[in-house]
Design a protein around this motif. Structure first.
Motif, short mmCIF file in Angstrom:
data_model
loop_
_atom_site.label_atom_id
_atom_site.label_comp_id
_atom_site.label_asym_id
_atom_site.label_seq_id
_atom_site.Cartn_x
_atom_site.Cartn_y
_atom_site.Cartn_z
N LEU A 32 7.68 3.90 5.83
CA LEU A 32 7.90 2.47 5.63
C LEU A 32 6.85 1.72 6.41
N LEU A 33 6.42 0.58 5.92
CA LEU A 33 5.54 -0.31 6.66
C LEU A 33 6.41 -1.43 7.21
N LEU A 34 6.47 -1.54 8.54
CA LEU A 34 7.39 -2.44 9.21
C LEU A 34 6.67 -3.55 9.95
N ALA A 35 7.26 -4.74 9.95
CA ALA A 35 6.72 -5.87 10.69
C ALA A 35 7.88 -6.67 11.27
N ASN A 36 7.63 -7.31 12.42
CA ASN A 36 8.64 -8.22 12.99
C ASN A 36 8.02 -9.56 13.36
N SER A 37 6.75 -9.75 13.06
CA SER A 37 5.96 -10.98 13.24
C SER A 37 5.64 -11.30 14.69
N ARG A 38 6.10 -10.52 15.62
CA ARG A 38 5.77 -10.74 17.03
C ARG A 38 4.91 -9.57 17.53
N ALA A 39 5.52 -8.45 17.81
CA ALA A 39 4.77 -7.27 18.25
C ALA A 39 3.96 -6.68 17.10
N ARG A 40 4.52 -6.74 15.91
CA ARG A 40 3.85 -6.24 14.71
C ARG A 40 3.75 -7.35 13.69
N ARG A 41 2.55 -7.84 13.47
CA ARG A 41 2.31 -8.94 12.56
C ARG A 41 2.28 -8.43 11.11
N ALA A 42 2.43 -9.34 10.17
CA ALA A 42 2.43 -9.00 8.75
C ALA A 42 1.08 -8.41 8.32
N GLU A 43 0.00 -8.82 9.00
CA GLU A 43 -1.34 -8.34 8.63
C GLU A 43 -1.54 -6.86 8.98
N ARG A 44 -0.84 -6.37 10.01
CA ARG A 44 -0.98 -4.98 10.45
C ARG A 44 0.39 -4.36 10.69
N PRO A 45 1.13 -4.06 9.61
CA PRO A 45 2.47 -3.50 9.79
C PRO A 45 2.43 -2.09 10.37
N LYS A 46 3.50 -1.71 11.03
CA LYS A 46 3.64 -0.38 11.63
C LYS A 46 4.07 0.61 10.57
N ARG A 47 3.38 1.74 10.48
CA ARG A 47 3.73 2.80 9.54
C ARG A 47 4.66 3.77 10.27
N LYS A 48 5.88 3.91 9.77
CA LYS A 48 6.88 4.72 10.47
C LYS A 48 7.70 5.52 9.47
N ARG A 49 8.02 6.75 9.82
CA ARG A 49 8.84 7.60 8.96
C ARG A 49 10.25 7.04 8.83
N ARG A 50 10.83 7.23 7.64
CA ARG A 50 12.19 6.74 7.39
C ARG A 50 13.21 7.32 8.37
N LYS A 51 13.02 8.57 8.78
CA LYS A 51 14.00 9.20 9.66
C LYS A 51 13.97 8.62 11.07
N HIS A 52 12.95 7.82 11.39
CA HIS A 52 12.85 7.21 12.71
C HIS A 52 13.35 5.78 12.76
N VAL A 53 14.01 5.34 11.68
CA VAL A 53 14.61 4.01 11.66
C VAL A 53 16.05 4.11 11.16
N SER A 54 16.85 3.12 11.51
CA SER A 54 18.23 3.05 11.08
C SER A 54 18.40 1.83 10.18
N TYR A 55 18.92 2.04 8.98
CA TYR A 55 19.15 0.95 8.03
C TYR A 55 20.21 0.02 8.59
N GLN A 56 19.91 -1.29 8.61
CA GLN A 56 20.86 -2.29 9.09
C GLN A 56 21.45 -3.10 7.95
N GLY A 57 20.64 -3.40 6.95
CA GLY A 57 21.13 -4.17 5.80
C GLY A 57 19.99 -4.85 5.08
N PRO A 58 20.30 -5.50 3.96
CA PRO A 58 19.26 -6.21 3.22
C PRO A 58 18.95 -7.55 3.87
N CYS A 59 17.75 -8.06 3.65
CA CYS A 59 17.41 -9.39 4.15
C CYS A 59 17.97 -10.44 3.20
#
Length: 92
Positions: A32-59
């Motif tokens: 997944l390419l992840l961003a939070n707009s602070r530590a990780r901006r939309a221009e450079r999202p973090k590439r992270k494996r699905r197994k290293h994140v926990s689904y919280q819900g839809p936006c």
């Protein structure tokens, strides 16, 4: 447990960003390419494996529609989506 997809809100489980809520802005196979707009901006999202994140819900629907139609979000859109999810509408 549900698998996170584009436009879902996830919680990082490992790495320096452990414990941070992030928005999945794109998918690349098992990543997944992840961003939070602070530590990780939309221009450079973090590439992270699905197994290293926990689904919280839809936006929220507006953010989801914009991401799926245009394929990109601004940092402001990401901040607003995460603020709506946490219930902190005053966050900028």
């Amino acid at each position: 447990m549900a698998q996170p997809h584009t436009s879902d809100i996830v919680l990082s489980l490992t790495g320096r960003d452990k414990g941070l809520l992030m928005l999945a802005v794109a998918e690349e196979g098992d990543y997944l390419l992840l961003a939070n707009s602070r530590a990780r901006r939309a221009e450079r999202p973090k590439r992270k494996r699905r197994k290293h994140v926990s689904y919280q819900g839809p936006c929220d629907a507006r953010t989801q529609r914009k991401l799926l139609e245009t394929g990109r979000l601004t940092n402001s859109d990401i901040r607003k989506a995460l603020a709506l999810w946490t219930g902190d509408e005053n966050a900028n």
